[in-house]
Design a protein around this motif. Structure first.
Motif, PDB file in Angstrom:
ATOM      1  N   GLY A  57      -2.951   4.896  -1.642  1.00 33.52           N
ATOM      2  CA  GLY A  57      -2.231   4.680  -0.388  1.00 33.52           C
ATOM      3  C   GLY A  57      -2.241   5.886   0.534  1.00 33.52           C
ATOM      4  N   ALA A  80       0.814  -1.215   0.000  1.00 34.39           N
ATOM      5  CA  ALA A  80       0.000   0.000   0.000  1.00 34.39           C
ATOM      6  C   ALA A  80       0.850   1.270   0.000  1.00 34.39           C
ATOM      7  N   ASP A 136      -5.162   8.789  -6.750  1.00 30.16           N
ATOM      8  CA  ASP A 136      -6.362   8.056  -7.128  1.00 30.16           C
ATOM      9  C   ASP A 136      -6.820   7.135  -5.981  1.00 30.16           C
ATOM     10  N   GLY A 146      -7.187   4.154  -3.728  1.00 30.14           N
ATOM     11  CA  GLY A 146      -6.267   3.049  -3.475  1.00 30.14           C
ATOM     12  C   GLY A 146      -4.809   3.416  -3.661  1.00 30.14           C
TER      13      GLY A 146
HETATM   14  N1  ATP Z   1      -6.485  -2.813   6.482  1.00 26.66           N
HETATM   15  C1  ATP Z   1      -6.200  -3.144   5.200  1.00 26.66           C
HETATM   16  N2  ATP Z   1      -6.051  -4.441   4.866  1.00 26.66           N
HETATM   17  C2  ATP Z   1      -5.759  -4.795   3.616  1.00 26.66           C
HETATM   18  N3  ATP Z   1      -5.577  -3.944   2.603  1.00 26.66           N
HETATM   19  C3  ATP Z   1      -5.720  -2.627   2.865  1.00 26.66           C
HETATM   20  C4  ATP Z   1      -6.036  -2.167   4.181  1.00 26.66           C
HETATM   21  N4  ATP Z   1      -6.110  -0.828   4.163  1.00 26.66           N
HETATM   22  C5  ATP Z   1      -5.842  -0.469   2.895  1.00 26.66           C
HETATM   23  N5  ATP Z   1      -5.614  -1.545   2.118  1.00 26.66           N
HETATM   24  C6  ATP Z   1      -5.264  -1.529   0.686  1.00 26.66           C
HETATM   25  O1  ATP Z   1      -4.177  -0.668   0.541  1.00 26.66           O
HETATM   26  C7  ATP Z   1      -4.305   0.088  -0.652  1.00 26.66           C
HETATM   27  C8  ATP Z   1      -4.249   1.566  -0.316  1.00 26.66           C
HETATM   28  O2  ATP Z   1      -5.429   1.921   0.389  1.00 26.66           O
HETATM   29  P1  ATP Z   1      -5.709   3.362   0.965  1.00 26.66           P
HETATM   30  O3  ATP Z   1      -6.940   3.297   1.768  1.00 26.66           O
HETATM   31  O4  ATP Z   1      -4.500   3.869   1.626  1.00 26.66           O
HETATM   32  O5  ATP Z   1      -5.984   4.181  -0.352  1.00 26.66           O
HETATM   33  P2  ATP Z   1      -6.472   5.683  -0.520  1.00 26.66           P
HETATM   34  O6  ATP Z   1      -5.434   6.337  -1.326  1.00 26.66           O
HETATM   35  O7  ATP Z   1      -6.808   6.279   0.786  1.00 26.66           O
HETATM   36  O8  ATP Z   1      -7.767   5.501  -1.397  1.00 26.66           O
HETATM   37  P3  ATP Z   1      -9.162   6.289  -1.326  1.00 26.66           P
HETATM   38  O9  ATP Z   1      -8.947   7.532  -2.115  1.00 26.66           O
HETATM   39  O10 ATP Z   1     -10.091   5.365  -2.029  1.00 26.66           O
HETATM   40  O11 ATP Z   1      -9.505   6.531   0.088  1.00 26.66           O
HETATM   41  C9  ATP Z   1      -5.626  -0.334  -1.283  1.00 26.66           C
HETATM   42  O12 ATP Z   1      -5.337  -1.278  -2.280  1.00 26.66           O
HETATM   43  C10 ATP Z   1      -6.378  -0.961  -0.162  1.00 26.66           C
HETATM   44  O13 ATP Z   1      -7.228  -1.960  -0.637  1.00 26.66           O
END
Ligand code: ATP
Ligand code: MG
Lengths: 248, 338, 331
Positions: free
Chosen positions: A44, A21, A40, A42
């Motif tokens: 991170g 991530a 975008d 996911g």
């Molecule tokens: N607790 C978790 N267990 C497993 N995978 C996770 C967990 N938290 C996040 N992920 C994965 O890590 C990646 C990054 O997630 P993250 O939530 O940080 O994205 P984001 O940039 O905040 O996205 P969004 O804009 O949709 O909120 C994603 O592929 C997500 O599925």
């Protein structure tokens, strides 16, 4: 750049099983500024800020806060460093009132051995903090369940301030809000900056980011691919970065 | 939520909205205060049905006596529920504790203090087992269900080992007199119950620990993000609940002059708490109200007894009370999240 | 909701995960065989035809309850009303056959009808009352127990009339009828779960209620059906238990080796089913039932105290739940 770095991640890395991530991210956060983090779905972003707020522990890498190498042990450890997060889901307890939510986990106490809650002190301080950020919450004994989106955001931010938060992390604070309430929250962020707080802001709304942020950092597939000062960047450039185009 | 009120609705729909609002308020009022109304109605009904038998100080005393041990448990049971844990092992833990106590105190004839201490240790162990399982990610209702089976087994084992016929008679003084022990002419379990409630009220409303219990029950994720140690709270709450349940089991055994594997009269905790508006899913409820819930149920038991209602029918009424209690909880839940 | 803490994912290397899953999936076979061999040496009379037939009948009775119970669990419904349904059905059977003097088929049909009615009652409370199944059925169980008490007057009803007990001891190819009935239940259950639309809906409802609802699965009807099936197999078991004992039976958590939902729940979890619905293989439950029955029977023959047997039962459930949670956290 004359701005001072207050917090820095150093090669921070986080995986969830097979999902990588956050990939070796080194990110600078500037004092007294609004530091936006875009990317975008996911990419991170949420994971990165959870590492900073102690909600998650990195697999690798570390943090430098106010110039000092440090570990962030957990949420409590982050509070100790003046880092307080307003999570995407706000982490509010619906069935409790505004005051108890603002003091959740850091309740004021009094009496012998500090065993009794200081309801009066908490009420007073809650009022003060909410006034400071110009929040419009008529009744602080109202259950959070009955508040509007903007009001909830204010409660969560109020909690961060009560924690002595110097660095306030906000994960998509306007995502679920209407026009008016969005404006309220942007106002709130502005107020915080005026008071000298450092803000980390995650947002999907590029226009909004350009409206309020001082620095804009972009994540793509777990990597931090660049940071721009607002005045030097164009929307088109940032959008291109969000799509993964690395800038020179 | 609130924003959809302002969207383009026509006038008649608006008045429909207002009507619905009012109905919702009435339902809410009934949910909040229905217990008091029901309690008063119950008293009136029994008073009318059997005036000379029901309106007597002895009846009042019987109701309070019956409520005593159950109320002591209910105080801690309510806290457990608010913390988001449900304990289904009450009857077995109470029985196990009373058997342990009876075996040491009555059969071995050891001093009272030793018997109590050993019982406390055993109940602490049981509470720790429940909380350990919950810590492993097992929902509390399954954890405590399993622990209930184990506790029942320990109770039987005590009977097996002491070669007693299904129960242990408990007639050694001073325990024999405990049930009749009085302070200022009131059976002492009654002030004890009020003390338990007073402590419970202070803990829930006036301490950090109480604030954390509400937060944990209301939103465990939020509690964790704010640095609240869920495991520790669950452990403390469940251990205290087990110990108090055990003590109440001894009190009941003292009243019945016998210790048995399953204690009757503690099983109504859940019904009483739900009647009083404690949420089954945790996080909300007022402890002082559960006392009314309990008095309501005790009055029902005593009142039906006075009216000579047969045992199966009484049990049926108690069963239906439980059904109604969970339906009320469900309605409350739906109203809160709408 | 309801007492969850700490449900983080377990991080393991892939190989270790596969090894562990293999062990969890197949360990029950090995353990059952080992237990069987151990009791041959430890428990007197264990390895006699008479006792083995007994074990087989007991296992089949527990197996029948478990078959229906599995369906409820798959639909995400933890049914705790088994005690109540068993009690109503046993009293109904004994009353109708002995006191009313109905014919055997009519008795069976009406007793099964009582089970269906109980299942429908559960369904109403769960679906219309919008209450989690395990609480709802805990409540209905109390009502059902009271009804059975009311019907029987709290007395055991002895069956003097001929023609009921014989049914259980009929043998076909040397195997007792209850075992055949159990196999029938499992075959029907297997076909229903794997070959029909209803089965697919049951899995879907248990795996993700919201998703199923949004994709048009009639979730409420599915839950009702699952609860009726669970109650129906409990009633069927009650009839057989009543017939075998020639009297209305007492069912309770306190009685070692009895048929109840603790056994069923333990078996279902040992069978690899998730506590929260949606996954699992019904045939593995059979082995789990056999395991639990052998355990109870062997310990009893060794003259182990009832208390100890109960404690073992409790820990078997603990163990099964831990396995199930571990599995959930690994996948
Ligand atoms: N607790 C978790 N267990 C497993 N995978 C996770 C967990 N938290 C996040 N992920 C994965 O890590 C990646 C990054 O997630 P993250 O939530 O940080 O994205 P984001 O940039 O905040 O996205 P969004 O804009 O949709 O909120 C994603 O592929 C997500 O599925
Ligand atoms: Mg995010």
């Amino acid at each position: 750049m004359s701005d001072q770095v207050i917090l820095e991640t150093v090669d921070v890395d986080k995986s969830f099983g097979a999902v990588h991530a956050v990939r070796s991210v080194s990110w600078k956060v500037y004092r007294g500024r609004v530091n936006a983090l875009v990317g975008d779905n996911g990419a991170g972003k949420s994971t990165l800020i959870k590492l900073i707020s102690g909600a998650l522990q990195p697999n690798d890498g570390g943090f430098r806060i106010r110039g000092q190498e440090t570990r962030i042990g957990g949420p409590a450890g982050a509070f100790g460093h003046g880092i307080a997060a307003v999570y995407q889901d706000l982490a509010l307890v619906e069935g409790r009132d505004v005051v108890m939510n603002m003091f959740l986990g850091s309740e004021l106490t009094r009496g012998p051995g500090q065993i009794f809650l200081d309801h009066k002190g908490m009420l007073q301080q809650a009022h003060e903090v909410l006034d400071d950020i110009h929040a419009r919450i008529p009744n602080v004994r109202e259950m959070v369940r009955n508040l509007s989106g903007g009001q909830r955001q204010a409660v969560a931010v109020g909690r961060a301030l009560i924690r002595g938060g110097e660095i306030i992390i906000m994960d998509e604070p306007t995502a679920a809000l209407g026009v008016e309430q969005t404006q309220e929250v942007l106002q709130l962020i502005d107020t915080l900056r005026e008071q000298g707080k450092t803000i980390i802001l995650i947002s999907h709304n590029i226009q909004q980011v350009f409206e309020i942020a001082d620095y804009i950092s972009v994540m793509f597939h777990g990597e931090l691919i660049g940071t721009r000062q607002r005045d030097e960047a164009t929307e088109a450039e940032v959008v291109a970065m969000i799509m993964g185009r690395r800038s020179p | 939520m609130a924003s959809d009120v302002g969207t383009n609705r026509v006038g008649s729909a608006m008045t429909g909205q207002v009507g619905r609002e009012r109905r919702k308020r009435i339902v809410q009022f009934l949910l909040d205060n229905g217990l008091f109304i029901a309690f008063v109605l119950e008293l009136i009904l029994f008073a009318v049905a059997a005036p000379d038998l029901f309106i007597r100080s002895r009846t009042l005393e019987a109701i309070l006596r019956l409520s005593g041990p159950a109320g002591i448990v209910l105080a801690s049971y309510t806290i457990t529920l608010i913390s988001g844990q449900i304990d289904l092992s009450t009857a077995q833990v109470g029985g196990m504790a009373s058997l342990m106590f009876a075996a040491v105190f009555q059969l071995l004839a050891w001093p009272l203090g030793v018997a109590l201490a050993l019982t406390v240790v055993l109940t602490i162990a049981v509470g720790l087992l429940s909380s350990y399982l919950i810590q492993q990610g097992i929902p509390s209702f399954v954890s405590t269900l399993a622990v209930g089976v184990v506790s029942g087994g320990i109770g039987y084992l005590i009977i097996n080992l002491t070669k007693q016929p299904g129960m242990i008679r408990l007639v050694r003084p001073p325990l024999r007199d405990i049930a009749n022990f009085e302070v200022f002419n009131v059976p002492f379990v009654i002030p004890l119950m009020f003390i338990a409630y007073a402590i419970g009220w202070v803990v829930l409303n006036q301490t950090r620990f109480g604030a954390h219990i509400y937060a944990l029950g209301g939103n465990p994720a939020a509690a964790a993000l704010n640095g609240i140690n869920a495991v520790r709270i669950a452990r403390i709450v469940l251990v205290i609940n087990a110990v108090i349940t055990g003590m109440a089991g001894i009190l009941i055994a003292g009243r019945q002059l016998a210790a048995q594997p399953g204690v009757e009269g503690l099983g109504q905790s859940l019904t009483a708490a739900l009647f009083a508006g404690v949420a089954l899913s945790g996080g909300s409820g007022k402890i002082e109200r559960t006392l009314i819930g309990l008095l309501f149920l005790s009055t029902l038991t005593i009142g039906l007894g006075i009216l000579n209602v047969s045992a199966p029918v009484r049990q049926l009424i108690n069963g239906l009370a439980f059904v109604i209690a969970i339906l009320l909880d469900s309605i409350r839940q739906q109203l809160a999240t709408r | 909701m309801l007492g969850f803490l700490n449900q983080g994912e377990l991080s393991l290397s892939r190989r270790r995960r596969e090894q562990l899953l293999f062990l969890m999936d197949n360990g029950i076979y090995v353990v059952t065989i080992l237990l069987f061999i151990a009791f041959i040496f430890l428990a007197p009379y264990f390895f006699t035809t008479r006792n083995l037939v007994n074990v087989l009948i007991s296992a089949s009775l527990a197996g029948i309850v478990t078959a229906g119970y599995t369906v409820a669990i798959l639909a995400g419904q933890i049914d705790t009303s088994t005690q109540g349904v068993l009690a109503v059905a046993t009293v109904t059977t004994a009353l109708l056959f002995e006191e009313v003097g109905l014919s055997l088929p009519l008795t069976v049909i009406l007793a099964l009808g009582a089970g269906i009615a109980a299942g429908l009652f559960n369904g109403v409370i769960v679906v219309n009352g919008r209450i989690v199944a395990f609480v709802a059925t805990l409540a209905t169980s109390g009502v059902l127990l009271a009804i059975s008490l009311f019907l029987s007057g709290g007395q055991t009803i002895t069956i003097a009339r001929e023609g009921l007990q014989e049914v259980v001891f009929i043998r076909l190819f040397g195997i007792p009828s209850s075992v055949w009935i159990m196999f029938m239940c499992y075959i029907v259950g297997w076909v229903m779960l794997t070959q029909t639309k209803l089965g697919a809906h049951i899995y879907a409802t248990g795996a993700d209620y919201r998703a199923a609802l949004l994709s048009g699965v009639p979730v409420n009807r599915v839950i009702r059906v699952a609860l009726v099936i669970s109650a129906l197999t409990a009633a069927l078991t009650a009839i057989l238990v009543t017939a075998r004992a020639k009297q209305s039976a007492m069912f309770g958590l306190a009685i070692a080796g009895s048929v109840d939902f603790v056994t069923a729940l333990t078996a279902v979890l040992l069978g690899g089913f998730s506590l929260f619905g949606g996954v699992g293989r019904i045939e593995r439950n059979l082995v789990a039932v056999l395991f639990l029955t052998i355990l109870g029977n062997g310990l009893q023959l060794m003259d182990v105290a009832t208390g100890v047997i109960l404690i073992v039962r409790g820990f078997a459930l603990v163990f099964a739940v831990i396995l199930s949670v571990l599995r959930a956290r690994m996948t």
